[in-house]
Design a protein around this motif. Sequence first.
Motif, PDB file in Angstrom:
ATOM      1  N   SER A  57       0.799  -1.219   0.069  1.00 41.31           N
ATOM      2  CA  SER A  57      -0.179   0.108   0.062  1.00 41.31           C
ATOM      3  C   SER A  57       0.885   1.169  -0.055  1.00 41.31           C
ATOM      4  O   SER A  57       0.588   2.350  -0.600  1.00 41.31           O
ATOM      5  N   CYS A 101       0.875   4.152  -3.059  1.00 39.27           N
ATOM      6  CA  CYS A 101       0.565   5.421  -2.846  1.00 39.27           C
ATOM      7  C   CYS A 101       1.747   6.174  -3.359  1.00 39.27           C
ATOM      8  O   CYS A 101       1.334   7.238  -4.009  1.00 39.27           O
ATOM      9  N   SER A 131       1.905  10.085  -3.749  1.00 42.93           N
ATOM     10  CA  SER A 131       1.439  10.421  -2.629  1.00 42.93           C
ATOM     11  C   SER A 131       1.974   9.485  -1.579  1.00 42.93           C
ATOM     12  O   SER A 131       2.935   8.860  -1.839  1.00 42.93           O
ATOM     13  N   ARG A 132       1.319   9.424  -0.230  1.00 40.69           N
ATOM     14  CA  ARG A 132       1.867   8.472   0.773  1.00 40.69           C
ATOM     15  C   ARG A 132       0.634   8.033   1.494  1.00 40.69           C
ATOM     16  O   ARG A 132      -0.385   8.725   1.346  1.00 40.69           O
ATOM     17  N   LEU A 133       0.742   7.076   2.178  1.00 42.77           N
ATOM     18  CA  LEU A 133      -0.365   6.436   3.139  1.00 42.77           C
ATOM     19  C   LEU A 133      -0.785   7.577   4.089  1.00 42.77           C
ATOM     20  O   LEU A 133      -0.066   8.456   4.377  1.00 42.77           O
ATOM     21  N   CYS A 149      -4.382   7.063   0.712  1.00 40.87           N
ATOM     22  CA  CYS A 149      -3.346   7.490   0.684  1.00 40.87           C
ATOM     23  C   CYS A 149      -3.733   9.395   0.743  1.00 40.87           C
ATOM     24  O   CYS A 149      -4.925   9.478   0.710  1.00 40.87           O
ATOM     25  N   TYR A 207      -2.487  12.919  -0.670  1.00 40.26           N
ATOM     26  CA  TYR A 207      -1.641  14.032  -1.486  1.00 40.26           C
ATOM     27  C   TYR A 207      -1.612  15.451  -1.221  1.00 40.26           C
ATOM     28  O   TYR A 207      -2.751  15.898  -0.985  1.00 40.26           O
TER      29      TYR A 207
END
Length: 187
Positions: free
Chosen positions: A72, A76, A81-83, A169, A171
């Motif tokens: 995951s 992301c 993006s990131r978690l 995620c 952003y």
Amino acid sequence: MLLVTASFLLFICCTALLGAQDAPDSGEVEDDNGGIQIPEAIFYVFDFSDEFNYTTYILSKPLIFNADYNISQDICGLVWSRLAAIDNSENLKFVASFLDTFPDVTKVYIDAERTNKKWVDGTGEEVLFFDWAKGSPKQENCIVLTKATGWKMEDYSCTYKGGDPRFLCEYYTGTNGTSDADSNVSD
């Protein structure tokens, strides 16, 4: 792990290409800030929230991208993006209202993993905000938000077990919903 990630990347490419063929306008979407160009096909595999505190949340669609915690995080990253890091009650309330718009969502991974008896995010920073469900944390090393608890946090296996959970995620937009173009619009 490498095989799973490679398979996933192949799946993203195929899904994006097939989705782009069916899309009415298969071009790219520019964010309000004139920033990153996002392929429109991405909307076939993710749902996007409205912007909140300079952040847009991105939810994996059902049965397309259910993955373990580490994958995951990687996914992301592939979509710039990131978690999601839930770091205060206002963010949690916004995320909960976004998740409530999807009746089939029951659990989502967020960015927190237990390491050496501390909870840290993907950047290695210590997680300081928690809104635990009754009985949590227990012995698992990742965190999900669960619908059955009113989107409170539960510790959960970092390993994919099938079906649930999806993942969320975030952003960072840095615009808080406005851009220079918005302020120059005349009636």
